[in-house]
Design an enzyme around this catalytic site. Structure first.
Site, PDB file in Angstrom:
ATOM      1  N   GLY A   3       4.273  -6.011  -0.574  1.00 20.51           N
ATOM      2  CA  GLY A   3       3.568  -6.865   0.358  1.00 20.51           C
ATOM      3  C   GLY A   3       2.260  -6.248   0.804  1.00 20.51           C
ATOM      4  N   ASP A   4       1.704  -6.798   1.868  1.00 18.62           N
ATOM      5  CA  ASP A   4       0.427  -6.390   2.431  1.00 18.62           C
ATOM      6  C   ASP A   4       0.673  -5.839   3.832  1.00 18.62           C
ATOM      7  OD1 ASP A   4      -2.088  -6.142   3.524  1.00 18.62           O
ATOM      8  OD2 ASP A   4      -2.639  -8.250   3.319  1.00 18.62           O
ATOM      9  N   HIS A  47      -6.126   7.106   7.603  1.00 18.37           N
ATOM     10  CA  HIS A  47      -7.480   7.655   7.418  1.00 18.37           C
ATOM     11  C   HIS A  47      -8.316   6.821   6.450  1.00 18.37           C
ATOM     12  CE1 HIS A  47      -7.027  10.394   3.607  1.00 18.37           C
ATOM     13  NE2 HIS A  47      -6.387   9.258   3.458  1.00 18.37           N
TER      14      HIS A  47
END
Length: 338
Positions: free
Chosen positions: A227-228, A246
């Protein structure tokens, strides 16, 4: 006659030439020179034939690598392995070859024009490659494979430190958000029999990640989900973010943190951030250099502990502690839901 002591100017000039040796090392990694000399010393002619290069040009590339002790030059003119070159052999258990290949293919080139970033605020990578960092990796499978291998290589260097520095016995269901090929989860579950794990990343990594987890003997204890992470992440008791935040500016980092917060149990949830932490005062260390790579490459940033604490608070987490790891600059930042 005695040699003159180096002056400040000499030191600065030597520093200005440092990138040449760095580039030679990256090129040797790309060519697979350490692999070629692993079985025994080879002549420059043999190395040139194997790498489709010209012998005289290759000899000149290898000269500074002999000078820094990366390769050994025998009296018979052959090049042999050293303790350093072994680390760039492809089959070394913690090989650094993909890391140096990524430097050769992408990282070095995105630093071509730092002024564009300083003047526009946009990553110079996008100017150099015509796309965002991760979109480029998706559209160029060879570079993408090197990138994921480099991330796995770096994670292998830190995973054991993470697994041994934190008590995962009560971690329950661990979700490694952006977990790539599952290297970190595999080390944690191998050392700690109690928790289970889910590696969450983009769909194209699902098959190789599951294969890696199964080959580590974790079939049944570790699964893969796709997924995202800007949209949602799987629920779990402990969420891991290793070398993820980061990559992003504060706005997008907060979005990831809030998705983790929404997927956590209110009373027992834990968030573990594995990142390099910038010292409050500037110093010449890996984290400072990495911060510039994030600036020019992805538009992300390294952060101080105070900056992470502020992000966590805004995302609904309470900072508990920051644990230094036995890996240069790396820490575990532990937080719980507010």
């Amino acid at each position: 006659m005695t040699s003159a002591l180096p002056t400040t100017a000499d030191t600065l000039v030597a520093q200005s030439w440092g990138f040449v040796t760095d580039r030679a090392l990256q090129t040797a990694a790309e060519l697979g020179i350490p692999d070629l000399v692993a079985a025994g010393p080879l002549s420059v002619d043999a190395l040139a034939e194997a790498t489709d290069t010209r012998p005289d040009a290759l000899r000149r590339l290898l000269r500074p690598l002999v000078g820094i002790g990366f390769l050994r030059l025998g009296d018979d003119g052959t090049y042999g392995r050293t303790e350093e070159s072994v680390l760039l052999e492809s089959d070394h258990p913690t090989t650094l070859r993909p890391w140096f290949q990524l430097m050769y293919r992408v990282t070095y080139r995105m630093l071509d024009d730092p002024l564009s970033t300083l003047r526009t605020g946009r990553p110079s990578f996008e100017e150099r490659f015509g796309n965002t960092y991760f979109a480029h990796m998706a559209q160029h499978p060879e570079d993408g494979a090197v990138f994921h291998a480099a991330m796995a290589s770096f994670t292998r260097r830190t995973a054991r430190a993470v697994a041994t520095s934190y008590d995962f016995s009560t971690a329950g269901s661990i979700v490694d958000v952006g977990g790539g090929l599952g290297t970190l989860v595999a080390d944690i579950l191998t050392l700690h029999p109690e928790p289970t794990g889910t590696v969450f990343d983009l769909p194209d990594l699902a098959e190789p990640a599951q294969a890696a987890l199964d080959s580590a003997g974790l079939n049944g204890r570790a699964t893969v989900a796709s997924g995202d992470f800007f949209a949602a992440v799987p629920t779990g008791r402990t969420h891991l973010l290793s070398w993820i935040l980061h990559d992003w500016d504060d706005e997008r980092a907060l979005r990831v943190l809030r998705r983790c917060r929404a997927a956590q149990d209110e009373s027992h949830g834990r968030l573990l951030i594995v990142e390099a932490v910038l010292p409050e005062r500037p110093s010449a260390d890996m984290t400072t250099a990495l911060d510039l790579v994030m600036l020019f490459g992805l538009g992300g940033r390294e952060r101080t502990e105070a900056q992470y604490v502020a992000l966590l608070k805004e995302a609904g987490f309470h900072h508990l502690r920051t644990l230094p790891l036995e890996a240069p600059g790396m820490h575990i930042i532990e937080a719980k839901p507010c």
